[in-house]
Design a protein around this motif. Structure first.
Motif, PDB file in Angstrom:
ATOM      1  N   SER A  20     -17.012  -7.065   9.759  1.00  0.00           N
ATOM      2  CA  SER A  20     -17.164  -6.652  11.147  1.00  0.00           C
ATOM      3  C   SER A  20     -16.007  -5.764  11.570  1.00  0.00           C
ATOM      4  N   LEU A  21     -16.258  -4.986  12.602  1.00  0.00           N
ATOM      5  CA  LEU A  21     -15.219  -4.138  13.172  1.00  0.00           C
ATOM      6  C   LEU A  21     -15.292  -4.274  14.686  1.00  0.00           C
ATOM      7  N   GLN A  22     -14.314  -4.949  15.257  1.00  0.00           N
ATOM      8  CA  GLN A  22     -14.211  -5.077  16.699  1.00  0.00           C
ATOM      9  C   GLN A  22     -13.466  -3.871  17.238  1.00  0.00           C
ATOM     10  N   MET A  23     -14.108  -3.128  18.109  1.00  0.00           N
ATOM     11  CA  MET A  23     -13.527  -1.886  18.622  1.00  0.00           C
ATOM     12  C   MET A  23     -13.308  -2.022  20.129  1.00  0.00           C
ATOM     13  N   ASN A  24     -12.062  -2.004  20.537  1.00  0.00           N
ATOM     14  CA  ASN A  24     -11.700  -2.119  21.950  1.00  0.00           C
ATOM     15  C   ASN A  24     -11.050  -0.822  22.441  1.00  0.00           C
ATOM     16  N   SER A  25     -10.987  -0.686  23.730  1.00  0.00           N
ATOM     17  CA  SER A  25     -10.354   0.493  24.349  1.00  0.00           C
ATOM     18  C   SER A  25     -10.873   1.785  23.724  1.00  0.00           C
ATOM     19  N   LEU A  26     -12.167   1.876  23.623  1.00  0.00           N
ATOM     20  CA  LEU A  26     -12.779   3.026  22.955  1.00  0.00           C
ATOM     21  C   LEU A  26     -12.508   4.318  23.706  1.00  0.00           C
ATOM     22  N   LYS A  27     -12.375   5.398  22.923  1.00  0.00           N
ATOM     23  CA  LYS A  27     -12.096   6.725  23.454  1.00  0.00           C
ATOM     24  C   LYS A  27     -13.215   7.675  23.029  1.00  0.00           C
ATOM     25  N   PRO A  28     -13.418   8.753  23.767  1.00  0.00           N
ATOM     26  CA  PRO A  28     -14.454   9.714  23.356  1.00  0.00           C
ATOM     27  C   PRO A  28     -14.264  10.213  21.927  1.00  0.00           C
ATOM     28  N   GLU A  29     -13.028  10.314  21.491  1.00  0.00           N
ATOM     29  CA  GLU A  29     -12.774  10.775  20.121  1.00  0.00           C
ATOM     30  C   GLU A  29     -13.142   9.765  19.057  1.00  0.00           C
ATOM     31  N   ASP A  30     -13.529   8.567  19.452  1.00  0.00           N
ATOM     32  CA  ASP A  30     -14.037   7.573  18.500  1.00  0.00           C
ATOM     33  C   ASP A  30     -15.520   7.797  18.205  1.00  0.00           C
ATOM     34  N   THR A  31     -16.146   8.722  18.907  1.00  0.00           N
ATOM     35  CA  THR A  31     -17.559   9.013  18.690  1.00  0.00           C
ATOM     36  C   THR A  31     -17.780   9.510  17.262  1.00  0.00           C
ATOM     37  N   ALA A  32     -18.666   8.837  16.539  1.00  0.00           N
ATOM     38  CA  ALA A  32     -18.918   9.168  15.137  1.00  0.00           C
ATOM     39  C   ALA A  32     -20.021   8.259  14.603  1.00  0.00           C
ATOM     40  N   VAL A  33     -20.468   8.577  13.406  1.00  0.00           N
ATOM     41  CA  VAL A  33     -21.299   7.638  12.651  1.00  0.00           C
ATOM     42  C   VAL A  33     -20.337   6.779  11.837  1.00  0.00           C
ATOM     43  N   TYR A  34     -20.486   5.475  11.958  1.00  0.00           N
ATOM     44  CA  TYR A  34     -19.603   4.535  11.266  1.00  0.00           C
ATOM     45  C   TYR A  34     -20.326   3.950  10.059  1.00  0.00           C
ATOM     46  N   TYR A  35     -19.627   3.955   8.926  1.00  0.00           N
ATOM     47  CA  TYR A  35     -20.185   3.473   7.676  1.00  0.00           C
ATOM     48  C   TYR A  35     -19.360   2.307   7.142  1.00  0.00           C
ATOM     49  N   CYS A  36     -20.030   1.289   6.618  1.00  0.00           N
ATOM     50  CA  CYS A  36     -19.291   0.273   5.887  1.00  0.00           C
ATOM     51  C   CYS A  36     -19.373   0.591   4.399  1.00  0.00           C
ATOM     52  N   ALA A  37     -18.388   0.120   3.661  1.00  0.00           N
ATOM     53  CA  ALA A  37     -18.282   0.409   2.234  1.00  0.00           C
ATOM     54  C   ALA A  37     -17.682  -0.785   1.512  1.00  0.00           C
ATOM     55  N   VAL A  38     -18.063  -0.929   0.246  1.00  0.00           N
ATOM     56  CA  VAL A  38     -17.605  -2.058  -0.558  1.00  0.00           C
ATOM     57  C   VAL A  38     -17.197  -1.556  -1.948  1.00  0.00           C
ATOM     58  N   ASP A  39     -16.104  -2.108  -2.477  1.00  0.00           N
ATOM     59  CA  ASP A  39     -15.648  -1.710  -3.814  1.00  0.00           C
ATOM     60  C   ASP A  39     -14.777  -2.802  -4.405  1.00  0.00           C
ATOM     61  N   ARG A  40     -14.652  -2.801  -5.710  1.00  0.00           N
ATOM     62  CA  ARG A  40     -13.767  -3.757  -6.383  1.00  0.00           C
ATOM     63  C   ARG A  40     -12.306  -3.520  -6.018  1.00  0.00           C
ATOM     64  N   VAL A  41     -11.975  -2.257  -5.742  1.00  0.00           N
ATOM     65  CA  VAL A  41     -10.584  -1.871  -5.498  1.00  0.00           C
ATOM     66  C   VAL A  41     -10.334  -1.733  -4.000  1.00  0.00           C
ATOM     67  N   TYR A  42      -9.282  -2.361  -3.545  1.00  0.00           N
ATOM     68  CA  TYR A  42      -8.854  -2.232  -2.154  1.00  0.00           C
ATOM     69  C   TYR A  42      -8.140  -0.897  -1.995  1.00  0.00           C
TER      70      TYR A  42
END
Length: 121
Positions: A80-102
């Motif tokens: 999950s991603l909790q997003m507070n105090s959002l700004k217009p510049e946060d406008t985007a398509v958000y993608y989640c991703a998974v991998d063995r490597v951090y």
């Protein structure tokens, strides 16, 4: 077949909050890192936040530090991603991703289809 399905995007006014979620399925994700990226119109995809398997390591882009919080539930294979105090510049398509490597850069193996976040001024 691995699937990552994001949810929780939408339209919000500046200063508001949204919570994105991503459900992963199709294989065992034991030991995998999970992350969020975003891509605004006309811009390259950029790193937002990452979390290690145990949750003991987290990383954030400077632009979201102090406003966004990443978390995960390994029993449910969700991030999950909790997003507070959002700004217009946060406008985007958000993608989640998974991998063995951090990691904090692109190169993750598995990606979701994205969810739109629009912040109005």
């Amino acid at each position: 077949q691995v699937q990552l399905v994001e949810s929780g995007g939408g339209l919000v006014q500046a200063g508001g909050s949204l919570r994105l979620s991503c459900a992963a399925s199709g294989r065992t994700f034991w030991g995998y890192a999970m992350a969020w990226f975003r891509q605004a119109p006309g811009k390259e995809r950029e790193f937002v936040a990452a979390i290690s398997w145990g949750g003991d390591s987290t990383s954030y882009a400077d632009s979201v530090k102090g406003r966004f919080t990443i978390s995960r539930d390994n029993a449910r294979n969700t991030v999950s991603l909790q997003m507070n105090s959002l700004k217009p510049e946060d406008t985007a398509v958000y993608y989640c991703a998974v991998d063995r490597v951090y990691r904090t850069e692109s190169g993750y193996t598995y990606w979701g289809q994205g969810t739109q976040v629009t912040v109005s001024s």
